[in-house]
Structures are given as C-alpha cells and as structure tokens.
Write a protein that holds these residues in place. Sequence first.
Motif, PDB file in Angstrom:
ATOM      1  N   ASP A 153      -6.239   1.217   6.817  1.00 49.59           N
ATOM      2  CA  ASP A 153      -4.986   0.449   6.788  1.00 49.59           C
ATOM      3  C   ASP A 153      -4.282   0.532   8.140  1.00 49.59           C
ATOM      4  OD1 ASP A 153      -2.648  -0.867   5.488  1.00 49.59           O
ATOM      5  OD2 ASP A 153      -1.718   1.086   5.834  1.00 49.59           O
ATOM      6  N   GLU A 154      -4.233   1.742   8.684  1.00 50.79           N
ATOM      7  CA  GLU A 154      -3.574   1.956   9.980  1.00 50.79           C
ATOM      8  C   GLU A 154      -4.259   1.129  11.069  1.00 50.79           C
ATOM      9  OE1 GLU A 154      -0.702   3.133  12.335  1.00 50.79           O
ATOM     10  OE2 GLU A 154      -0.756   3.478  10.168  1.00 50.79           O
ATOM     11  N   ASP A 208      -0.228   6.218  -2.955  1.00 54.54           N
ATOM     12  CA  ASP A 208      -0.193   7.669  -3.218  1.00 54.54           C
ATOM     13  C   ASP A 208       0.548   7.964  -4.521  1.00 54.54           C
ATOM     14  OD1 ASP A 208      -1.521   7.944  -0.871  1.00 54.54           O
ATOM     15  OD2 ASP A 208       0.150   8.781   0.280  1.00 54.54           O
ATOM     16  N   THR A 221      -6.477  -1.900  -2.319  1.00 58.73           N
ATOM     17  CA  THR A 221      -6.886  -1.007  -1.234  1.00 58.73           C
ATOM     18  C   THR A 221      -7.660   0.215  -1.745  1.00 58.73           C
ATOM     19  OG1 THR A 221      -4.753   0.132  -1.358  1.00 58.73           O
ATOM     20  CG2 THR A 221      -4.942  -1.664   0.241  1.00 58.73           C
ATOM     21  N   ILE A 273       0.838  -1.206   0.000  1.00 63.22           N
ATOM     22  CA  ILE A 273       0.000   0.000   0.000  1.00 63.22           C
ATOM     23  C   ILE A 273       0.876   1.261   0.000  1.00 63.22           C
ATOM     24  CG2 ILE A 273      -0.240   0.169   2.504  1.00 63.22           C
ATOM     25  CD1 ILE A 273      -3.135   1.062   2.073  1.00 63.22           C
ATOM     26  N   ALA A 274       2.146   1.114   0.320  1.00 58.20           N
ATOM     27  CA  ALA A 274       3.085   2.246   0.278  1.00 58.20           C
ATOM     28  C   ALA A 274       3.110   2.885  -1.104  1.00 58.20           C
ATOM     29  CB  ALA A 274       4.484   1.777   0.656  1.00 58.20           C
ATOM     30  N   ILE A 316      -8.871   8.666  -0.288  1.00 59.72           N
ATOM     31  CA  ILE A 316      -7.585   8.018   0.009  1.00 59.72           C
ATOM     32  C   ILE A 316      -7.291   8.115   1.518  1.00 59.72           C
ATOM     33  CG2 ILE A 316      -5.067   8.225  -0.383  1.00 59.72           C
ATOM     34  CD1 ILE A 316      -6.507   6.916  -2.731  1.00 59.72           C
ATOM     35  N   ALA A 317      -7.737   9.185   2.142  1.00 61.62           N
ATOM     36  CA  ALA A 317      -7.547   9.308   3.594  1.00 61.62           C
ATOM     37  C   ALA A 317      -8.284   8.178   4.322  1.00 61.62           C
ATOM     38  CB  ALA A 317      -8.046  10.672   4.078  1.00 61.62           C
ATOM     39  N   GLY A 333      -3.824  -4.871   4.883  1.00 60.79           N
ATOM     40  CA  GLY A 333      -3.007  -4.333   5.985  1.00 60.79           C
ATOM     41  C   GLY A 333      -2.555  -5.439   6.920  1.00 60.79           C
ATOM     42  N   HIS A 339      -6.128   5.069   4.056  1.00 60.58           N
ATOM     43  CA  HIS A 339      -4.982   5.057   4.972  1.00 60.58           C
ATOM     44  C   HIS A 339      -5.435   4.849   6.421  1.00 60.58           C
ATOM     45  CE1 HIS A 339      -1.903   5.637   2.062  1.00 60.58           C
ATOM     46  NE2 HIS A 339      -2.403   6.774   1.607  1.00 60.58           N
TER      47      HIS A 339
END
Length: 381
Positions: free
Chosen positions: A366-367, A102, A124, A98-99, A359-360, A321, A363
């Motif tokens: 994912d976190e 962006d 994702t 997932i890195a 996208i936020a 994740g 993330h």
Amino acid sequence: MRTIAILGATGSIGTQALDIVRRYPDRFRADCLTANTNAEKLFELVREFQPTAAALNVVPDYIPEDIRPVQWFFGPDATVRALAATQPDDALCAIVGIAGLDAVMRALDVCERVLLANKEALVTGGDLVTAKAAERSVPLLPVDSEHSAIFQCLQARHDNPVRRLLLTCSGGALRDWKKRDMYAATVRDVLAHPTWNMGGKITVDCATMVNKGLEVIEAHHLFAMPAEKIDVVIHPQSVVHSMVEFEDGAVLAQMGMPDMRGPIGYAMGYPRRLPYDAKPLDFAALGHLDFAAPDHDRFPCLGMAIEALKTGGSAPVILNGANEAAVGAFLRGQIPFGRIAEVIDATLQALPVRPIASIADVHAADEEARERAFMELGMRN
Ligand code: NDP
C-alpha cells in the motif's frame, strides 16, 4: 442484549448504525465508539450512548468534563486498543479505506461477530481476513448493500451450487455523462449521487465505478467465488440490491428502497430482521426496472479492478492505494476527475506485483502504491 463497537461511528454508516442502536436499546449497547479526527461529533455520540470506551486517531485539545469518565484512547492505534479493552460481542467495521484493515483483524481476535462495511479491508487483505475469520469461526456479516443482498439470497441456497453472482450498480453520478465531459467533472457534480447518500470517498468511487470493482473483489472473498462468476449489471433505480443465479437458471434477487439502514440492521440483528421506518417499495409507482451492461470505455476503473483480482498478489492493494491517493487529491480540488483513472492505471503499470503473506506485506504494498501514485500526481505523500 449484545455489546457492539461502532468503528467509524461519526461516518455515514456509523451514524446510521447508531440510529438502529437508538431504536433498539434493549437489544444493543454501543460499548465502543471510534473516529478519526472529528472530536466534536464523537463527544456528542459519547454523551448520548455512554460507551465504555472511545477512540480518536488524534489527541484532542480537551475532553468535556461530563464525558471524562469514559475510557479514552488516542493516537494512530487507538481503535485497536479500544477494541481490545472492551472486547464487545460484535464490531461494526465502518472505517473508510485501508485505514480500517488492522481494526478488522483485531475485531476478528476479540469479537464473536464482525459486521463488515469497510470493503477496502477485504480488497487489500481479503485472504488474510477470511482465513482468520475461518480459523476463529467468526462470521463476517456483510453490510455493503449488494453483499447483504447476496447473503440474504444465499439463505435459500441449501447447498446448491451457485452459477453466478450479479452485482447491481446505480452507475453513480456520471452514469449518463458523455465521455468528453467526464474528465473535468467537479467535486460537486460527482458527490450528487442519484440514489444513495454516503460518505465522500465511496461517492467518488461510485462515479468512477471503481467502487463496483472493489465490490467484485469483496464478493470474491466473502462468497468464495472466482471473478469469472461475478457479473456487474447497471440498474439505475437501485431497488434490486443484487442477485444470485443457480444452476437451474433460477435467479433470486433481494429488493427494497435504497436505505443503508436495511443492510446495516440486517447484519446487526442477524438472523432477526429489525423493522425501522423504511419506505415500502411501491412497484406501481416505479412502473419499470431497467438493467444494462456497464460501459467499460467510460468507466475503465471497473475493468482495472477486475483485472487486479484476476492477477492476485499485491495487485488489488496497488489498485486500492492508488485510488485512495487519487480520490483524496480530487476531493481536495487538486486534480480533475479524469486523473483518478489515469493515476490508478499508471500505478498498476509501474509497480511489480508481489506476493501477500501477511498484513505487513499489505501495508508495504500500500505504501509503495501511494508513493508511486503521488509521484504520478506530482505531489508528495
Ligand atoms: P465516512 O467517510 O462517512 O466515514 C468514515 C468513518 O471512518 C468516520 O467515522 C471517520 O472518522 C472514520 N475514519 C476515517 N479515517 C480513519 C482512520 N484513518 N482511522 C480511524 N477512523 C477513520 O465513510 P462511510 O461511512 O461512507 O463508509 C465507511 C465504509 O463503509 C467504507 O469502506 C465504505 O466503502 C463502506 N460503505 C459505505 C456505504 C455508505 O452508504 N456510506 C455503503 C456501503 C459500504 P472522522 O469522522 O473523524 O473522519
């Protein structure tokens, strides 16, 4: 002559893409090269390919004198800044995990074409990625061999409806292992892939078969097909790269020796095929091709991924994740192989599925998934 950014230039896909650039210097200029932490390898590549810009996720101790004139970018958002600064015609997105999401989104802003190896970006952020590609009319050219095969078969579609996509799967390093032995498989066992030579994370994903599940999700987004119309078939020889079935029962397959330079070159040269020193398929030597149904009992991650696609929302982000967290721990020798599937399952069970609108949101989900997965592992994120 096209300018191309190779994102993840130091990796398995990145270095094979650069092999194609090396063979076709009149067609491609590698204008932007990026890596995570492998500064020494990136330095070598920059020295050879002389890009306009280069990016590293970390700040290196030094930059060799001779390559200082290149525009350098450092830090966690270095890749997206380098892309924005160079605005190449094409971006080959080959960051792992997932890195790379962006960077895929940024590439869709600034490039004419996006060549996508980074399947986790679609797993994702699939709806957001494909919506942006459609909005900006940027073709998403698949690099994953199965999706490249389907894309190639679909060239013969002529608006006919597709009945089914058939993704082939080598079965990974543990394909023939007994269930009782699989739990304690070592990193060395798992990295011994029978047919493909790839980066560490994807090779582990092949052994759990979560990779094929990620590819089902990837195919869903790339080809707008529902999960019910995407089947997985085990094919140990890895020469049928995938297939498309039409409504009259005709099945088109794309075949070739397992060599990633095939699909990478196809995406880079599309619609032209770029010859390289590929070994020809020797059908007589092969003798036979085998196919079998996947064994969901020994490879539960495949079913978990397909279920996550059907559930929608943040479920595929949670799956991804948890998998990235568990695979990292396995590769560091901290957990046995069998824990990977257990941790993905426990994380999917524990977390609520949330809607994904930005996208936020991806993330954040994912976190949350990583935190929960590390809790399951008894470790800190
Ligand atoms: P590798 O691990 O070999 O390479 C990954 C690349 O991404 C490296 O250049 C690495 O830099 C860079 N990278 C890793 N983490 C980050 C980060 N946080 N930020 C920026 N860059 C990062 O992976 P592969 O080449 O095997 O795979 C790349 C992608 O392609 C994956 O999504 C994989 O699923 C997909 N794919 C790969 C195939 C293959 O044959 N390898 C086949 C089909 C799909 P560094 O070297 O500095 O760590």
